[in-house]
Design an enzyme around this catalytic site. Structure first.
Site, mmCIF file in Angstrom:
data_model
loop_
_atom_site.group_PDB
_atom_site.id
_atom_site.type_symbol
_atom_site.label_atom_id
_atom_site.label_comp_id
_atom_site.label_asym_id
_atom_site.label_seq_id
_atom_site.Cartn_x
_atom_site.Cartn_y
_atom_site.Cartn_z
ATOM 1 N N HIS A 270 0.850 -1.192 0.000
ATOM 2 C CA HIS A 270 0.000 0.000 0.000
ATOM 3 C C HIS A 270 0.894 1.254 0.000
ATOM 4 O O HIS A 270 0.602 2.242 0.668
ATOM 5 C CB HIS A 270 -0.914 -0.006 1.230
ATOM 6 C CG HIS A 270 -2.272 0.603 0.980
ATOM 7 N ND1 HIS A 270 -3.375 -0.135 0.694
ATOM 8 C CD2 HIS A 270 -2.697 1.895 0.981
ATOM 9 C CE1 HIS A 270 -4.430 0.654 0.540
ATOM 10 N NE2 HIS A 270 -4.036 1.905 0.703
ATOM 11 N N ARG A 273 1.994 2.543 3.474
ATOM 12 C CA ARG A 273 1.062 3.387 4.241
ATOM 13 C C ARG A 273 0.376 2.628 5.368
ATOM 14 O O ARG A 273 -0.405 3.199 6.107
ATOM 15 C CB ARG A 273 -0.007 3.955 3.294
ATOM 16 C CG ARG A 273 0.553 4.957 2.313
ATOM 17 C CD ARG A 273 -0.369 5.194 1.138
ATOM 18 N NE ARG A 273 -1.459 6.099 1.355
ATOM 19 C CZ ARG A 273 -1.371 7.419 1.371
ATOM 20 N NH1 ARG A 273 -0.199 7.991 1.193
ATOM 21 N NH2 ARG A 273 -2.431 8.175 1.555
HETATM 22 C C1 FMN Z 1 -2.844 9.211 -1.785
HETATM 23 C C2 FMN Z 1 -3.003 7.728 -1.894
HETATM 24 C C3 FMN Z 1 -4.278 7.169 -1.806
HETATM 25 C C4 FMN Z 1 -4.452 5.797 -1.921
HETATM 26 N N1 FMN Z 1 -5.711 5.269 -1.896
HETATM 27 C C5 FMN Z 1 -5.871 3.952 -2.138
HETATM 28 C C6 FMN Z 1 -7.187 3.420 -2.262
HETATM 29 O O1 FMN Z 1 -8.180 4.123 -2.140
HETATM 30 N N2 FMN Z 1 -7.296 2.084 -2.517
HETATM 31 C C7 FMN Z 1 -6.199 1.263 -2.658
HETATM 32 O O2 FMN Z 1 -6.351 0.069 -2.882
HETATM 33 N N3 FMN Z 1 -4.953 1.758 -2.555
HETATM 34 C C8 FMN Z 1 -4.771 3.080 -2.323
HETATM 35 N N4 FMN Z 1 -3.506 3.577 -2.272
HETATM 36 C C9 FMN Z 1 -2.351 2.685 -2.467
HETATM 37 C C10 FMN Z 1 -1.981 2.579 -3.956
HETATM 38 O O3 FMN Z 1 -2.952 1.874 -4.671
HETATM 39 C C11 FMN Z 1 -0.632 1.879 -4.152
HETATM 40 O O4 FMN Z 1 -0.646 0.658 -3.474
HETATM 41 C C12 FMN Z 1 0.559 2.726 -3.685
HETATM 42 O O5 FMN Z 1 0.323 4.089 -3.914
HETATM 43 C C13 FMN Z 1 1.804 2.310 -4.432
HETATM 44 O O6 FMN Z 1 2.912 2.949 -3.948
HETATM 45 P P1 FMN Z 1 3.578 4.243 -4.646
HETATM 46 O O7 FMN Z 1 2.648 5.381 -4.380
HETATM 47 O O8 FMN Z 1 4.841 4.366 -3.908
HETATM 48 O O9 FMN Z 1 3.717 3.958 -6.113
HETATM 49 C C14 FMN Z 1 -3.315 4.958 -2.111
HETATM 50 C C15 FMN Z 1 -2.042 5.534 -2.189
HETATM 51 C C16 FMN Z 1 -1.884 6.896 -2.099
HETATM 52 C C17 FMN Z 1 -0.495 7.474 -2.232
#
Ligand code: FMN
Length: 371
Positions: A270, A273
C-alpha cells in the site's frame, strides 16, 4: 535552472508538487505509516538491486507493450488506485483516465474516488479497474460491485491490506479527514497555496463521488477488520470477471488466494502506508513468485520511482507493474503536461534500461538481468 518546471524524473515531480500543494494534501499523498522506516527500507531494497549491462545485442527495435489478462497494453505500467485524486487538482481523475485510454493501460478507480466509477469507466474508454474496500456493511460492497458490473467493468480489485487505516502521523498532524473538512488550520494552509486553492474553489471541494444519496457517507475510519477468506470466496463466486487481490505480502496468503481462484495477486505494501515494519514489498514479490509458480499472474506496486525500478519488478517476477504517487505528484506539479512528462519519463527509462541490458521487450526480462 531555478524556474524549470519540466519533469525529468520522479524527484522533479515530487519537489514541484511539494511547493504547489497545501501541506495537508502533500502529507496525505507522501505520508507513510509510522516513522516512514518501512518506506525507506523498501526504497533501499529496490535501489540495492543491480542490473547487469550487456552489449552488442542489436536492440534497435524495442517494444514497450505488456499483456494483461491476454489483452495488449501500450505501456509496461498502470495507475494504482488512489482515493480522492482530485485533491491534487480538480482535473486529476479525468487526466488519469485519459492516460489510461490513450495507452490502453489500467487506471485503478478507488472505492473513494473523487469521480464516480461510472464516469471513470467512460473517460478511460473501458480501461478502468474498480477497486473495492469492504467495510462493515457487505451490502454497500454488493451494491458497488453491482454498479461496476452494470457499467461494464471487467476487472475488480479487492484491497485487503487495510483491516484498519494505518496510523500516518503526517496526516494526523495536518488534521486530514475524509470527508474533507476545512477548519482554521486548513484555511491558512490553502490561503498560502492560492495556485492550488483557486481552481479548487471554483470547482468545489473534492467529494467521494461513489457515495452520497442512498449510499450514505463513506467513513474512512470505519473498521474493515471483519473481512475473511469466506468473504473472498463469496466475492469470487459472484464476480465472473477478473478478480485481483491487492495488498498481499505473504507467500502463504498468495497461495491461499491462488487456490480460491483469484485471477491475480497484487503484491503491495500500500505504498508503505499501512505497516511500518512490513518487509520490503520487492522482497515479498520474489518469495511469492517462487510460491505460486511461473504462470500465475502477479502484479506489483509500492515504491516504483523510475523505469529501472519497473524493469527490476518484472525481473523479480511481476507480470505487470503499477505506480501511484508519481502520477499524483506529476499532476500537482504540471497538470496535463506534468502527467504526460511523467509517463514519458517512465516509458523512456524502461526503454533505455532494456537497451542497456541487451533486451528488446519485456518478455525477455528474466532473473539473468541481475548483476
Ligand atoms: C494518496 C493515496 C491514496 C491511496 N488510496 C488507495 C485506495 O483508495 N485504494 C487502494 O487500494 N490503494 C490506495 N492507495 C495505495 C496505492 O494503490 C498503491 O498501493 C501505492 O500508492 C503504491 O505505492 P507508490 O505510491 O509508492 O507507487 C493509495 C495511495 C496513495 C499514495
Amino acid at each position: 535552472m531555478f524556474f524549470d518546471t519540466t519533469i525529468h524524473c520522479y524527484d522533479d515531480a515530487r519537489r514541484i508538487a511539494k511547493r504547489r500543494l497545501p501541506w495537508m494534501v502533500f502529507d496525505y499523498i507522501d505520508g507513510t505509516a509510522g516513522t516512514g522506516d518501512g518506506a525507506r527500507r523498501n526504497r533501499d531494497a529496490i535501489q540495492s538491486i543491480q542490473l547487469q549491462p550487456r552489449v552488442l545485442n542489436n536492440v534497435e527495435n524495442r517494444t514497450m507493450g505488456a499483456k494483461l489478462f491476454d489483452a495488449p497494453t501500450g505501456l509496461p505500467f498502470g495507475i494504482a488506485p488512489m482515493g480522492m485524486c482530485n485533491l491534487t487538482a480538480p482535473t486529476a481523475d479525468r487526466l488519469l483516465a485519459g492516460l489510461a485510454a490513450k495507452h490502453k493501460i489500467p487506471v485503478g478507480v478507488s472505492t473513494v474516488s473523487s469521480t464516480s466509477l461510472e464516469d471513470m469507466f467512460r473517460l478511460s474508454d473501458g480501461n478502468a479497474w474498480f477497486q473495492l474496500y469492504i467495510s462493515r456493511s457487505m451490502e454497500t460492497a454488493e451494491r458497488l460491485i453491482a454498479r461496476a458490473k452494470a457499467v461494464g467493468y471487467e476487472t475488480l480489485v479487492l484491497t485487503v491490506d487495510v483491516p484498519e487505516v494505518g496510523r500516518r502521523p503526517r496526516e494526523l498532524r495536518r488534521g486530514f479527514k475524509m470527508p474533507f473538512r476545512i477548519g482554521p488550520r486548513q484555511f491558512i494552509d490553502f490561503a498560502c497555496h492560492p495556485g492550488w486553492a483557486l481552481p479548487q474553489l471554483i470547482k468545489g471541494k473534492p467529494e467521494m463521488a461513489n457515495f452520497g444519496g442512498t449510499f450514505g457517507e463513506f467513513d474512512r475510519e470505519e473498521s474493515r477488520a471483519g473481512a475473511d477468506w469466506d468473504l473472498l470466496a463469496k466475492i469470487r463466486e459472484g464476480w465472473t470477471g477478473n478478480l485481483v487481490l491487492k495488498g498481499v505480502l505473504s507467500d502463504l496468503d498468495a497461495l491461499k488466494a491462488q487456490k480460491l481462484g483469484v485471477d491475480a495477486v497484487q503484491v503491495s505494501s500500500h505504498g508503505s502506508r499501512q505497516l511500518d515494519s512490513a518487509p520490503p514489498a520487492i522482497h515479498a514479490l520474489s518469495a511469492i513468485r517462487q510460491a505460486v509458480g511461473p504462470d500465475f499472474p502477479l502484479f506489483y506496486d509500492s515504491g516504483i520511482r523510475s523505469g529501472e525500478d519497473i524493469v527490476k519488478a518484472y525481473a523479480k517476477g511481476a507480470d505487470f507493474v503499477f505506480a501511484g504517487r508519481p502520477f499524483s505528484f506529476a499532476i500537482a506539479a504540471g497538470g496535463a503536461t506534468g502527467l504526460r512528462q511523467m509517463s514519458d519519463v517512465l516509458a523512456q527509462e524502461v526503454s533505455i534500461t532494456l537497451a542497456q541490458l541487451g533486451l528488446r521487450k519485456l518478455d525477455e526480462i528474466t532473473s539473468s538481468v541481475f548483476a
